[in-house]
Write a protein that holds these residues in place. Sequence first.
Motif, PDB file in Angstrom:
ATOM      1  N   GLY A 170      61.289  -9.290 -27.421  1.00 30.10           N
ATOM      2  CA  GLY A 170      62.721  -9.136 -27.667  1.00 30.10           C
ATOM      3  C   GLY A 170      63.063  -8.820 -29.104  1.00 30.10           C
ATOM      4  N   TYR A 171      62.054  -8.845 -29.997  1.00 28.63           N
ATOM      5  CA  TYR A 171      62.263  -8.544 -31.408  1.00 28.63           C
ATOM      6  C   TYR A 171      61.378  -7.363 -31.813  1.00 28.63           C
ATOM      7  CZ  TYR A 171      64.832 -12.918 -31.986  1.00 28.63           C
ATOM      8  OH  TYR A 171      65.761 -13.922 -31.887  1.00 28.63           O
ATOM      9  N   THR A 172      61.708  -6.768 -32.934  1.00 30.43           N
ATOM     10  CA  THR A 172      60.965  -5.630 -33.456  1.00 30.43           C
ATOM     11  C   THR A 172      60.588  -5.891 -34.908  1.00 30.43           C
ATOM     12  OG1 THR A 172      62.145  -4.079 -32.015  1.00 30.43           O
ATOM     13  CG2 THR A 172      61.036  -3.144 -33.933  1.00 30.43           C
ATOM     14  N   THR A 173      59.341  -5.619 -35.236  1.00 31.73           N
ATOM     15  CA  THR A 173      58.920  -5.662 -36.637  1.00 31.73           C
ATOM     16  C   THR A 173      59.376  -4.381 -37.322  1.00 31.73           C
ATOM     17  OG1 THR A 173      56.984  -7.010 -36.118  1.00 31.73           O
ATOM     18  CG2 THR A 173      56.925  -5.766 -38.181  1.00 31.73           C
ATOM     19  N   GLU A 181      63.821 -12.666 -41.721  1.00 32.73           N
ATOM     20  CA  GLU A 181      62.635 -12.422 -42.530  1.00 32.73           C
ATOM     21  C   GLU A 181      61.386 -12.850 -41.782  1.00 32.73           C
ATOM     22  OE1 GLU A 181      60.803 -13.579 -46.943  1.00 32.73           O
ATOM     23  OE2 GLU A 181      62.884 -14.034 -46.427  1.00 32.73           O
ATOM     24  N   MET A 182      60.369 -11.997 -41.805  1.00 35.25           N
ATOM     25  CA  MET A 182      59.109 -12.297 -41.140  1.00 35.25           C
ATOM     26  C   MET A 182      58.272 -13.227 -42.001  1.00 35.25           C
ATOM     27  SD  MET A 182      56.178  -9.635 -39.849  1.00 35.25           S
ATOM     28  CE  MET A 182      57.022  -9.225 -38.345  1.00 35.25           C
ATOM     29  N   GLY A 183      57.684 -14.233 -41.372  1.00 35.92           N
ATOM     30  CA  GLY A 183      56.823 -15.147 -42.083  1.00 35.92           C
ATOM     31  C   GLY A 183      55.480 -14.526 -42.422  1.00 35.92           C
ATOM     32  N   ASP A 241      52.898 -14.162 -39.495  1.00 35.71           N
ATOM     33  CA  ASP A 241      53.217 -13.071 -38.572  1.00 35.71           C
ATOM     34  C   ASP A 241      52.935 -11.713 -39.212  1.00 35.71           C
ATOM     35  OD1 ASP A 241      54.018 -14.690 -36.460  1.00 35.71           O
ATOM     36  OD2 ASP A 241      56.066 -14.841 -37.206  1.00 35.71           O
ATOM     37  N   PHE A 242      53.277 -11.590 -40.501  1.00 35.85           N
ATOM     38  CA  PHE A 242      53.003 -10.320 -41.183  1.00 35.85           C
ATOM     39  C   PHE A 242      51.503 -10.078 -41.312  1.00 35.85           C
ATOM     40  CE2 PHE A 242      52.866  -7.626 -45.109  1.00 35.85           C
ATOM     41  CZ  PHE A 242      53.400  -6.500 -44.518  1.00 35.85           C
ATOM     42  N   ALA A 243      50.745 -11.152 -41.415  1.00 39.27           N
ATOM     43  CA  ALA A 243      49.289 -11.015 -41.493  1.00 39.27           C
ATOM     44  C   ALA A 243      48.730 -10.358 -40.226  1.00 39.27           C
ATOM     45  CB  ALA A 243      48.645 -12.377 -41.712  1.00 39.27           C
ATOM     46  N   LYS A 244      49.394 -10.570 -39.088  1.00 43.54           N
ATOM     47  CA  LYS A 244      48.951  -9.938 -37.844  1.00 43.54           C
ATOM     48  C   LYS A 244      49.076  -8.414 -37.948  1.00 43.54           C
ATOM     49  CE  LYS A 244      50.421 -13.917 -35.080  1.00 43.54           C
ATOM     50  NZ  LYS A 244      51.365 -14.402 -34.043  1.00 43.54           N
TER      51      LYS A 244
END
Length: 246
Positions: free
Chosen positions: A190-193, A218-220, A223-226
């Motif tokens: 349901g969300y988009t990076t 804001e992305m943690g 999660d950004f590491a993925k």
Amino acid sequence: GGVVTALLSYCMKENLIDAAVVTQRDPENPWKPQPTYAAKIPEVRKASGSIYCHSLTMPALVSAVENGFRSIGFVGTPCNIDAVYKMQRSPSRLFNLMIKVSILRFGLFCMDSFTYEGMKTFIESKNIDLSKVSKMEIFGGFLHVHYDNSMTKFRVRELDDYRSSSCYFCTDLTSENSDVSFGGVGSPPGYTTVLTRSNIGDEILREAADDGWVSLDEMGFDDFAKVLNLARIKKIHLYTVARRKD
């Protein structure tokens, strides 16, 4: 999360673009990509949703330019985005019409894309009527297929034989040459990076949020590491291309 559709619609409403190159579903062939350009917001909305088959968007861009559109939003996977990026920066601009055209590059995350014929063969081999499929999405290494009010999933690696040939040599997951890039990696359903990569891309995203078209969180780091890890995997896979093709 529909962010690409929302941003294109916002840009049209604010007259930042007068057309958008998008990919719709072919009405005659279920789930076959049909690249086209849209000049109105309802036409943009018709192109919402992901199609995991390679879409030849460049002819649609040329057609939009030839028909007089000069501010164009272009949606594509990394290979499509690279083509536009190189055209814009070519000393000869590759064709004269590009000189007077402003293009906003909206890039999609892409690990692999597949031929339409291959995807059709695969889905139908699972006794699924492609015309009844309402949605397809890839995450967590699986292709999720929604149809007849149910969902089933298959490992993406089962589709290896149907991968587009150019994907064997692509090292760009996140459309690095875009103004803004979008993908599902690192975000919940349901969300988009969203990654902004230029000043204009960042400004458009924030103004659209201020105007209520999208909501930003804001992305943690975890999660950004993925995103970073998957991008790194695609960067190095070229060195194992022979193994991947077996």
